[in-house]
Design an enzyme around this catalytic site. Structure first.
Site, PDB file in Angstrom:
ATOM      1  N   HIS A   1       0.810  -1.223   0.000  1.00 46.17           N
ATOM      2  CA  HIS A   1       0.000   0.000   0.000  1.00 46.17           C
ATOM      3  C   HIS A   1       0.836   1.264   0.000  1.00 46.17           C
ATOM      4  O   HIS A   1       0.326   2.348   0.290  1.00 46.17           O
ATOM      5  CB  HIS A   1      -0.933  -0.010   1.213  1.00 46.17           C
ATOM      6  CG  HIS A   1      -1.930  -1.126   1.189  1.00 46.17           C
ATOM      7  ND1 HIS A   1      -2.506  -1.652   2.336  1.00 46.17           N
ATOM      8  CD2 HIS A   1      -2.447  -1.839   0.154  1.00 46.17           C
ATOM      9  CE1 HIS A   1      -3.338  -2.629   1.999  1.00 46.17           C
ATOM     10  NE2 HIS A   1      -3.319  -2.761   0.690  1.00 46.17           N
TER      11      HIS A   1
ATOM     12  N   CYS B   1       5.664  21.236 -10.799  1.00 48.14           N
ATOM     13  CA  CYS B   1       4.583  21.616 -11.707  1.00 48.14           C
ATOM     14  C   CYS B   1       3.454  22.391 -11.036  1.00 48.14           C
ATOM     15  O   CYS B   1       2.541  22.872 -11.718  1.00 48.14           O
ATOM     16  CB  CYS B   1       4.010  20.381 -12.400  1.00 48.14           C
ATOM     17  SG  CYS B   1       2.974  19.358 -11.321  1.00 48.14           S
TER      18      CYS B   1
ATOM     19  N   ILE C   1      -4.089 -11.587  16.619  1.00 43.73           N
ATOM     20  CA  ILE C   1      -5.009 -11.581  17.753  1.00 43.73           C
ATOM     21  C   ILE C   1      -6.420 -11.317  17.227  1.00 43.73           C
ATOM     22  O   ILE C   1      -6.700 -10.250  16.692  1.00 43.73           O
ATOM     23  CB  ILE C   1      -4.615 -10.516  18.785  1.00 43.73           C
ATOM     24  CG1 ILE C   1      -3.200 -10.773  19.308  1.00 43.73           C
ATOM     25  CG2 ILE C   1      -5.596 -10.495  19.948  1.00 43.73           C
ATOM     26  CD1 ILE C   1      -2.674  -9.686  20.226  1.00 43.73           C
TER      27      ILE C   1
END
Length: 314
Positions: free
Chosen positions: A161, A223, A287
């Site tokens: 990610h 930019c 868990i």
């Protein structure tokens, strides 16, 4: 359960000061870790056998490995963001389309960044880095964006990610270090200050709308385009080339170990489906229940940093 933080960030005499007062409920390393049962010696032996038999182990980690470093997650029972508050993470489409939402996001991230970027690897990160160095770990895939695996020295690594320590321009794609952007924030907001009312995952904090309104956000130096962390926000998709790369690493492996992930998000869950299709054994260390418990030959409800250092990778 409500966890209250006093996280403040303000300018005084030209210097920026951060203060985080944490509640005395628990130590910071366990603040966002849900309760777990004592280690079961028989389960530990089973896990040791699983690791010993593997010659090309692929490990996939999620937020549950970093909660022990003091970073909150979304889904942990009673202590994750979804349990502590009704707030929800930012959506990709909202960030891209709305300048006011980008302003709110960056103000909150600016306040949270000094604390978030200072987190250090815990024994679980160091254990996996050692496994790689000793040749046990074939590849490591992380769903986390906190760079803790990199800090621990892992190199055979895919950040599924992305990583909060990098920033991208949405227009030209220029990449810059997040630390450099923090300095630009400070220059643009010399008299701005804020006090957060709680921590969220991935460097986010909670601020009022009034605090955000005057915050100035810099643009791309190349930019002039809008800037975004180099991470996959909710509602966005992982780069298909990266997905294909990870699928290839899974198919090369002879065992898959999931560490600290509920696998509720499809971007990680799909790799357990690939492992099942290829008849690759799966072990899960997390868990609480996961989406792939029914696919695993071994499930352990233990703290990652407590169990992984006990295992001999050779």
């Amino acid at each position: 359960m409500r966890l209250s933080y006093g996280l403040s960030f303000w300018s005084t005499k030209g210097q920026w000061v951060t203060n985080l007062s944490q509640p005395c409920l628990r130590g910071s390393s366990g603040l966002f870790v849900p309760p777990s049962p004592p280690l079961n010696p028989e389960k530990v032996k089973e896990f040791q056998r699983f690791i010993t038999l593997s010659k090309k182990l692929l490990v996939m980690t999620g937020a549950g490995i970093s909660t022990e470093s003091g970073i909150p997650d979304y889904r942990s029972e009673n202590v994750g963001l979804y349990a502590r508050t009704t707030r929800r993470p930012i959506q990709h489409s909202d960030f891209v389309r709305n300048a006011a939402i980008r302003q709110r996001y960056w103000a909150r991230n600016f306040v949270g960044w000094p604390q978030f970027s200072s987190h250090q690897p815990n024994p679980a990160h160091w254990a996996l880095s050692t496994w790689e160095r000793l040749g046990k770990l074939h590849w490591l895939v992380t769903q986390n964006v906190d760079a803790l695996h990199t800090k621990a020295g892992s190199q055979r690594l895919t950040e599924l990610h992305g990583c909060m320590h990098r920033v991208l321009c949405l227009d030209c794609g220029a990449q810059t270090p997040r630390g450099a952007l923090q300095e630009r924030f400070q220059d643009l907001n010399p008299h701005w200050g804020a006090e957060a009312q709680g921590l969220a995952p991935d460097g986010d904090v909670f601020l009022s709308d009034e605090q955000v309104q005057s915050f100035q956000v810099p643009s791309c130096l190349r930019c002039g385009g809008p800037l975004k962390p180099d991470v996959v926000f909710f509602g966005d998709t992982v780069d298909p080339a990266k997905v294909d790369f990870v699928h290839s690493r899974v198919k090369e492996a002879d065992a898959l170990l999931v560490v600290g992930s509920s696998l509720q998000v499809y971007s990680g869950y799909r790799f357990t489906l690939t492992a099942q299709d290829k008849k690759i054994p799966i072990a899960i260390l997390n868990i609480g229940p996961t989406r792939s418990d029914h696919l695993a030959c071994l499930k352990l409800n233990s703290r990652c940093g407590e169990l992984l250092p006990l295992i001999d990778p050779q």
